[in-house]
Design a protein around this motif. Structure first.
Motif, PDB file in Angstrom:
ATOM      1  N   GLY A   1       1.312  -1.601  -0.082  1.00 44.61           N
ATOM      2  CA  GLY A   1      -0.075  -0.503  -0.465  1.00 44.61           C
ATOM      3  C   GLY A   1       0.724   1.256   0.251  1.00 44.61           C
ATOM      4  O   GLY A   1       1.807   0.845   0.991  1.00 44.61           O
ATOM      5  N   VAL A   2       0.844   2.366  -0.906  1.00 47.60           N
ATOM      6  CA  VAL A   2       1.361   3.183  -0.730  1.00 47.60           C
ATOM      7  C   VAL A   2       0.038   4.551  -0.537  1.00 47.60           C
ATOM      8  O   VAL A   2      -0.846   4.337  -1.202  1.00 47.60           O
ATOM      9  N   ASP A   3       1.266   5.966  -0.248  1.00 48.80           N
ATOM     10  CA  ASP A   3       0.201   6.991  -0.265  1.00 48.80           C
ATOM     11  C   ASP A   3       0.972   8.004   0.438  1.00 48.80           C
ATOM     12  O   ASP A   3       1.943   7.904   0.633  1.00 48.80           O
ATOM     13  N   SER A   4       0.458   9.761  -0.067  1.00 51.39           N
ATOM     14  CA  SER A   4       1.666  10.447   0.358  1.00 51.39           C
ATOM     15  C   SER A   4       1.527  10.822   1.066  1.00 51.39           C
ATOM     16  O   SER A   4       2.469  11.814   2.183  1.00 51.39           O
ATOM     17  N   ALA A   5       0.169  10.183   2.475  1.00 54.08           N
ATOM     18  CA  ALA A   5       0.259  10.965   3.849  1.00 54.08           C
ATOM     19  C   ALA A   5       0.893  10.035   4.550  1.00 54.08           C
ATOM     20  O   ALA A   5       0.456   8.842   4.674  1.00 54.08           O
TER      21      ALA A   5
ATOM     22  N   MET B   1       4.686   7.132  -0.873  1.00 58.10           N
ATOM     23  CA  MET B   1       4.848   7.706  -2.134  1.00 58.10           C
ATOM     24  C   MET B   1       3.870   8.631  -2.552  1.00 58.10           C
ATOM     25  O   MET B   1       2.196   8.687  -3.369  1.00 58.10           O
ATOM     26  N   ASP B   2       4.394   9.515  -4.058  1.00 61.10           N
ATOM     27  CA  ASP B   2       3.801   9.930  -4.571  1.00 61.10           C
ATOM     28  C   ASP B   2       2.929   9.137  -5.610  1.00 61.10           C
ATOM     29  O   ASP B   2       3.559   8.604  -7.016  1.00 61.10           O
TER      30      ASP B   2
ATOM     31  N   GLN C   1       1.876   9.927  -8.611  1.00 58.74           N
ATOM     32  CA  GLN C   1       2.247  10.730  -9.997  1.00 58.74           C
ATOM     33  C   GLN C   1       3.739   9.992 -10.736  1.00 58.74           C
ATOM     34  O   GLN C   1       4.225   9.896 -11.740  1.00 58.74           O
ATOM     35  N   HIS C   2       4.699   9.853  -9.581  1.00 59.00           N
ATOM     36  CA  HIS C   2       5.650   9.068  -9.501  1.00 59.00           C
ATOM     37  C   HIS C   2       6.549   7.955  -8.733  1.00 59.00           C
ATOM     38  O   HIS C   2       6.812   8.451  -7.528  1.00 59.00           O
ATOM     39  N   LEU C   3       5.305   6.748  -9.090  1.00 57.10           N
ATOM     40  CA  LEU C   3       5.733   6.159  -8.081  1.00 57.10           C
ATOM     41  C   LEU C   3       7.319   4.803  -8.268  1.00 57.10           C
ATOM     42  O   LEU C   3       8.530   5.099  -9.610  1.00 57.10           O
ATOM     43  N   ASP C   4       7.460   5.194  -6.571  1.00 61.62           N
ATOM     44  CA  ASP C   4       8.874   4.547  -7.096  1.00 61.62           C
ATOM     45  C   ASP C   4       9.416   3.289  -6.823  1.00 61.62           C
ATOM     46  O   ASP C   4       9.771   2.081  -6.330  1.00 61.62           O
ATOM     47  N   LEU C   5       9.000   2.313  -7.991  1.00 64.25           N
ATOM     48  CA  LEU C   5       8.966   0.820  -8.370  1.00 64.25           C
ATOM     49  C   LEU C   5       9.778   0.469  -9.474  1.00 64.25           C
ATOM     50  O   LEU C   5       9.096   1.324 -10.681  1.00 64.25           O
ATOM     51  N   ALA C   6      10.169  -0.760  -9.784  1.00 65.62           N
ATOM     52  CA  ALA C   6      10.235  -0.723 -11.259  1.00 65.62           C
ATOM     53  C   ALA C   6       9.327  -1.111 -12.297  1.00 65.62           C
ATOM     54  O   ALA C   6       8.127  -1.337 -12.249  1.00 65.62           O
ATOM     55  N   ASP C   7      10.172  -0.989 -13.278  1.00 66.61           N
ATOM     56  CA  ASP C   7       8.539  -1.128 -14.554  1.00 66.61           C
ATOM     57  C   ASP C   7       8.413  -2.923 -14.326  1.00 66.61           C
ATOM     58  O   ASP C   7       9.875  -3.684 -13.685  1.00 66.61           O
TER      59      ASP C   7
END
Length: 274
Positions: free
Chosen positions: A66-70, A94-95, A97-103
């Protein structure tokens, strides 16, 4: 106030909204098909953990990120997963609009009222979904439809319109523009996703009486975030207009049955290169 919704500040009271949104988690899961054990599900804009935590119960053995900007939201979600003994769930800031995840790194993407709803660049969010999904991966995203189809939110926004902070008013307007027919579907298709389906999902939210409905609507944290704070006279005016707008949905026994609706967007990333 120079920003829109402060989700870090709202995190402490965010769970009060979850019962209203609960039916949508099953609708999201229904569009995922059969996920294999150890599949990685990405829950974007996960808030305090939904719909991911519900989906873990439906798909034993899958891995959840799970990812969230907050940061405050992911902290609550982490505590929930730990309390339930869910070792297969983890949360990161994470943002969208710019997920810090690999393709090509996840098997499924889900979101409930986060993706394609509030971001400054929803097209970037759509491209990120396509980028991180593995070929053949699936997505299932719930987004708000036109505001007037969601009675509590609509009535509150109308009742508060004179006092909304400009960035909040802009965010509400932006979300309404996003809901224009076919726009989100086009963003997803343009990002390279295929078999994009769009369905209107409806449900009903019930309140026993006016007291229960006002207790829900009168959330001090939300109202402070949206308006900067209201005095007693302004709050009384909000209450009067709110219940005037909702009068046709009040039963003879004083209860309220309020219709809600959302747009369910689902599909896949093509398994064919090029």
């Amino acid at each position: 106030m120079d920003k829109d919704f402060d989700f870090d500040e709202m995190a402490a009271s965010f769970d009060r909204y979850l019962p209203i949104l609960a039916p949508v988690a099953d609708d999201i899961g229904d569009r995922l098909g059969q996920l294999q054990p150890a599949a990685l599900v990405l829950d974007v804009a996960c808030g305090t953990g939904e719909p991911g935590l519900t989906l873990l119960g439906r798909y034993p053995g899958v891995q959840l990120l799970g990812v969230d900007s907050a940061d405050a939201m992911t902290a609550i979600a982490t505590r929930k997963a730990s309390a339930r003994g869910l070792a297969d769930a983890r949360y990161e800031v994470m943002d969208s609009q710019h997920l810090d995840l690999a393709d090509d790194s996840v098997d499924a993407v889900v979101s409930r009222f986060g993706l394609l709803s509030f971001a400054a660049d929803p097209r970037a969010e759509a491209r990120e979904v396509a980028r991180v999904l593995r070929p053949g991966g699936v997505f299932s995203i719930a987004t708000w439809d036109a505001g007037s189809k969601n009675l509590i939110s609509y009535a509150l926004s109308v009742s508060l319109r004179r006092w909304l902070n400009p960035p909040i008013a802009a965010a509400v307007e932006r979300s309404e523009r996003f809901a224009m027919p076919g726009r989100r579907e086009r963003w997803l298709a343009d990002a390279g996703l295929v078999d994009v389906r769009s369905e209107l999902v409806t449900w009903q939210v019930d309140f026993a009486d006016e007291v229960a409905l006002w207790e829900f609507a009168n959330d001090p944290i939300f109202l402070s975030t949206a308006t900067g704070g209201l005095d007693s006279a302004q709050l009384a005016e909000v209450r009067r207009e709110l219940f005037e707008l909702l009068a046709d949905y009040r039963g003879a026994d004083g209860s309220y049955a309020l219709p809600y609706a959302c747009r369910l967007l689902s599909g896949t990333r093509s398994s064919v290169e090029g």
